[in-house]
Scaffold this active site. Structure first.
Site, short mmCIF file in Angstrom:
data_model
loop_
_atom_site.label_atom_id
_atom_site.label_comp_id
_atom_site.label_asym_id
_atom_site.label_seq_id
_atom_site.Cartn_x
_atom_site.Cartn_y
_atom_site.Cartn_z
N ASN A 1 1.24 -2.17 5.25
CA ASN A 1 0.47 -0.95 5.37
C ASN A 1 -0.83 -0.99 4.57
O ASN A 1 -1.75 -0.22 4.83
CB ASN A 1 1.32 0.24 4.90
CG ASN A 1 0.52 1.51 4.76
OD1 ASN A 1 0.10 2.11 5.75
ND2 ASN A 1 0.29 1.95 3.53
N ARG B 1 0.46 6.01 -1.91
CA ARG B 1 0.00 7.34 -1.48
C ARG B 1 -0.13 7.40 0.03
O ARG B 1 0.02 6.38 0.72
CB ARG B 1 -1.35 7.68 -2.12
CG ARG B 1 -2.47 6.72 -1.77
CD ARG B 1 -3.68 6.91 -2.67
NE ARG B 1 -4.69 5.89 -2.45
CZ ARG B 1 -5.74 6.04 -1.64
NH1 ARG B 1 -5.92 7.16 -0.96
NH2 ARG B 1 -6.62 5.07 -1.49
N ASP C 1 -2.74 -7.51 -5.49
CA ASP C 1 -3.73 -7.54 -4.41
C ASP C 1 -3.21 -8.44 -3.29
O ASP C 1 -3.09 -9.65 -3.46
CB ASP C 1 -5.05 -8.07 -4.97
CG ASP C 1 -6.15 -8.16 -3.93
OD1 ASP C 1 -5.91 -7.80 -2.75
OD2 ASP C 1 -7.26 -8.59 -4.29
N VAL C 2 -2.92 -7.86 -2.13
CA VAL C 2 -2.33 -8.64 -1.04
C VAL C 2 -3.31 -9.65 -0.43
O VAL C 2 -2.89 -10.53 0.33
CB VAL C 2 -1.77 -7.73 0.08
CG1 VAL C 2 -0.63 -6.88 -0.43
CG2 VAL C 2 -2.87 -6.88 0.72
N ALA D 1 -11.93 -5.14 13.85
CA ALA D 1 -11.56 -6.55 13.99
C ALA D 1 -10.26 -6.85 13.25
O ALA D 1 -9.38 -7.56 13.77
CB ALA D 1 -12.68 -7.44 13.45
N LYS E 1 -7.84 -4.74 12.49
CA LYS E 1 -6.69 -4.04 13.09
C LYS E 1 -6.34 -4.61 14.46
O LYS E 1 -5.16 -4.63 14.85
CB LYS E 1 -6.98 -2.54 13.16
CG LYS E 1 -7.09 -1.86 11.80
CD LYS E 1 -5.83 -2.04 10.97
CE LYS E 1 -5.84 -1.19 9.70
NZ LYS E 1 -4.59 -1.32 8.92
N ILE F 1 -4.97 10.65 10.98
CA ILE F 1 -3.86 11.21 10.22
C ILE F 1 -4.43 11.95 9.01
O ILE F 1 -5.37 11.47 8.37
CB ILE F 1 -2.91 10.09 9.75
CG1 ILE F 1 -2.46 9.22 10.94
CG2 ILE F 1 -1.71 10.70 9.03
CD1 ILE F 1 -1.69 9.93 12.02
N GLY G 1 0.83 -1.21 0.00
CA GLY G 1 0.00 0.00 0.00
C GLY G 1 0.85 1.25 0.00
O GLY G 1 0.58 2.21 0.72
N TYR H 1 -13.34 -3.21 10.30
CA TYR H 1 -12.02 -2.57 10.33
C TYR H 1 -11.36 -2.76 11.70
O TYR H 1 -10.18 -3.11 11.79
CB TYR H 1 -12.18 -1.09 10.01
CG TYR H 1 -10.89 -0.32 9.84
CD1 TYR H 1 -10.14 -0.46 8.67
CD2 TYR H 1 -10.43 0.56 10.82
CE1 TYR H 1 -8.97 0.24 8.49
CE2 TYR H 1 -9.25 1.26 10.65
CZ TYR H 1 -8.53 1.10 9.48
OH TYR H 1 -7.36 1.80 9.31
N SER I 1 -4.18 0.39 13.93
CA SER I 1 -4.93 1.64 14.11
C SER I 1 -5.40 1.70 15.56
O SER I 1 -5.60 0.65 16.19
CB SER I 1 -6.16 1.66 13.18
OG SER I 1 -7.06 2.69 13.55
#
Length: 246
Positions: free
Chosen positions: A89, A14, A62-63, A156, A158, A187, A11, A154, A141
């Site tokens: 990331n 950007r 695509d990971v 779960a 992280k 951020i 990732g 999200y 996060s």
């Protein structure tokens, strides 16, 4: 071609990912930059790193696909001859209240954010063990520590990253491979730029330092954990959040 130290950043096209790539490049670390889709943004990241004097390799993929992750790590080894640093990331969001969240929205986030990081860690496991050294930094996060309404998937993913990282840290410590986590708060990125003023004000009210973080704040923490200065640190979670998680 071989280089002194090499990092694979997922990732990396950007936002926080780009900041991590350029921060590592400033330290003379060669960069393999994974990205999911935007060729132009990925090339901009590569150009910025090359301008700092390091070799780069762009890896589109695509990971959430295990085979892609295995091939990606092999490409890094074939190109650079080594892999010293892995930064997981890559991440997506599919926000919704749990009541309305579809199976697909839940699964897609876990597939990319958690399983993708696992696939990359697994692929890097043996090369780093053979080298008897390495750094793995997983980007979680504060949502993974505190939860957030509308982000059950999200949060779960992280939170899972944190548990996975601690387990891997125990497995790899004897081979001088450290595994740590950074947990960014809010951020300033493309995602936060589109927030309504009222939402932004509410966010700032929850941050003791009363400002959003910058991608560079996260990047510098990652660079520290990737450095020799952090050689005796493993299995830890470093919050970069202006005090939100206190």
């Amino acid at each position: 071609m071989t280089t002194e130290r090499v990092a694979l950043v997922t990732g990396g096209s950007r936002g926080i990912g780009r900041a991590i790539c350029t921060q590592l490049a400033k330290q003379g670390i060669g960069l393999a930059i994974n990205y999911a889709g935007n060729d132009q943004l990925a090339q901009e990241t590569a150009d910025a790193c090359q301008a700092l004097g390091v070799q780069t390799l762009l890896l589109k993929g695509d990971v959430s696909n295990a085979k892609v992750c295995e091939e990606m790590v092999q490409q890094v080894l074939d190109t650079f001859g080594r892999l010293d640093i892995l930064v997981n990331n890559a991440g997506i969001t599919r926000d919704n209240l749990a009541l309305r969240m579809s199976d697909e929205e839940f699964q897609q986030v876990l597939d990319t954010n958690l399983k993708g990081a696992f696939y990359c860690c697994r692929a890097a496991y043996r090369p780093m063990m053979k080298q008897r050294g390495g750094r793995i930094i997983n980007v979680s996060s504060i949502v993974g520590l505190r939860g957030n309404a509308g982000q059950a998937n999200y949060a779960a993913s992280k939170a899972g990253l944190i548990g996975m990282s601690k387990s891997l840290a125990k497995e790899l410590a004897a081979r001088n491979v450290t595994v740590n986590v950074v947990a960014p708060g809010f951020i300033q990125t493309d995602m936060t730029d589109v927030l309504a003023d009222k939402v932004r004000e509410a966010l700032l009210g929850s941050i003791p330092m009363k400002r959003l973080g910058q991608p560079e704040d996260v990047a510098k923490a990652v660079a520290f954990l990737a450095s020799e200065d952090a050689a005796y640190i493993t299995g830890q979670v470093l919050c970069i959040d202006g005090g939100m998680a206190m």
